[in-house]
Motif scaffolding. Structure first.
Motif, short mmCIF file in Angstrom:
data_model
loop_
_atom_site.label_atom_id
_atom_site.label_comp_id
_atom_site.label_asym_id
_atom_site.label_seq_id
_atom_site.Cartn_x
_atom_site.Cartn_y
_atom_site.Cartn_z
N LYS A 229 -8.28 -7.59 12.19
CA LYS A 229 -6.86 -7.95 12.23
C LYS A 229 -6.18 -7.26 13.41
CE LYS A 229 -4.10 -9.87 9.40
NZ LYS A 229 -3.80 -11.30 9.33
N SER B 89 3.58 -9.95 5.61
CA SER B 89 3.38 -10.95 4.56
C SER B 89 2.06 -10.70 3.83
CB SER B 89 3.39 -12.36 5.14
OG SER B 89 4.66 -12.67 5.65
N ASP B 90 1.02 -10.37 4.59
CA ASP B 90 -0.28 -10.06 3.98
C ASP B 90 -0.21 -8.80 3.12
OD1 ASP B 90 -1.38 -12.25 5.26
OD2 ASP B 90 -2.36 -11.07 6.84
N LEU B 91 0.56 -7.81 3.58
CA LEU B 91 0.61 -6.51 2.91
C LEU B 91 1.64 -6.43 1.79
CD1 LEU B 91 0.36 -4.15 6.02
CD2 LEU B 91 -1.43 -4.64 4.34
N GLN B 92 2.57 -7.37 1.71
CA GLN B 92 3.69 -7.21 0.79
C GLN B 92 3.28 -7.12 -0.67
OE1 GLN B 92 6.32 -10.47 1.61
NE2 GLN B 92 5.41 -11.79 0.07
N LYS B 93 2.18 -7.76 -1.06
CA LYS B 93 1.77 -7.72 -2.47
C LYS B 93 1.23 -6.36 -2.88
CE LYS B 93 1.08 -12.61 -2.87
NZ LYS B 93 0.35 -13.58 -2.11
N ASP C 162 3.62 -11.68 10.01
CA ASP C 162 2.41 -12.16 9.33
C ASP C 162 1.67 -11.01 8.65
OD1 ASP C 162 3.00 -14.72 10.18
OD2 ASP C 162 1.51 -14.73 11.81
N ILE C 163 1.58 -9.88 9.32
CA ILE C 163 0.90 -8.72 8.73
C ILE C 163 1.67 -8.22 7.51
CG2 ILE C 163 0.36 -6.28 9.11
CD1 ILE C 163 -0.62 -7.10 11.92
N ILE D 247 -4.61 -2.25 7.97
CA ILE D 247 -5.17 -3.49 8.50
C ILE D 247 -6.58 -3.21 9.01
CG2 ILE D 247 -2.93 -4.52 9.09
CD1 ILE D 247 -3.50 -3.83 12.05
#
Length: 164
Positions: free
Chosen positions: A36, A59-63, A56-57, A32
């Motif tokens: 962030k 979710s941002d990193l899952q891809k 939330d973090i 991050i």
């Protein structure tokens, strides 16, 4: 692994109950940004917001989830700081045991299935009993000698002869 992360980020988020050391570890290892991190610090002054921020973090990193990120999330430091994370880690270890080894005849096996096929069903650590070019898979995993997906190793696997 992506699907497993997506399905379990709520469990991870609920296990993280305080900002330190989780957010610092993610920032220090480049997962991050500083911005962030600062946002998470402000939002998490109220401890009730920590789980939502972690969610939330993630979710941002899952891809772009990777083995190094899992190693940070389930580090010894985090497992000590957040004991509820241990159960989720066990789920990930089970999830990592997907059909990722292709035999010479083209069939696919999980590491434990491959151990059984090789007569090592009593082995308790497939990462040491399975080898690739005389290196245990544990070494290859730790040093990231695998494809980005972490699912398929690009060498022939064989069972290492155990102690006689």
């Amino acid at each position: 692994m992506f699907k497993h992360v997506k399905e379990n980020k709520g469990e991870i988020a609920s296990a993280i109950t305080k900002p330190f050391p989780f957010f610092m570890s993610l920032r220090d290892r480049g997962f991050i940004s500083e911005q962030k991190f600062q946002t998470s610090q402000k939002k998490c002054k109220n401890l009730d917001a920590v789980g939502k921020m972690v969610y939330d973090i993630l979710s941002d990193l899952q891809k772009k989830f990777s083995l190094p990120l899992l190693q940070v999330i389930f580090s010894t430091t985090h497992l000590k700081a957040y004991p509820d994370l241990k159960e989720t880690m066990r789920s990930f270890l089970d999830g990592i045991s997907m059909k990722s080894i292709q035999s010479e005849d083209g069939d696919w096996y999980t590491p434990p299935e491959f151990e059984i096929l090789g007569g090592y069903e009593k082995s308790r650590n497939w990462q040491l009993s399975l080898r690739c070019y005389d290196r245990p898979l544990k070494f290859l995993i730790q040093n990231q000698y695998h494809e980005d997906s972490g699912a398929k190793f690009c060498c022939q696997l064989k069972m290492w002869p155990g102690p006689s």
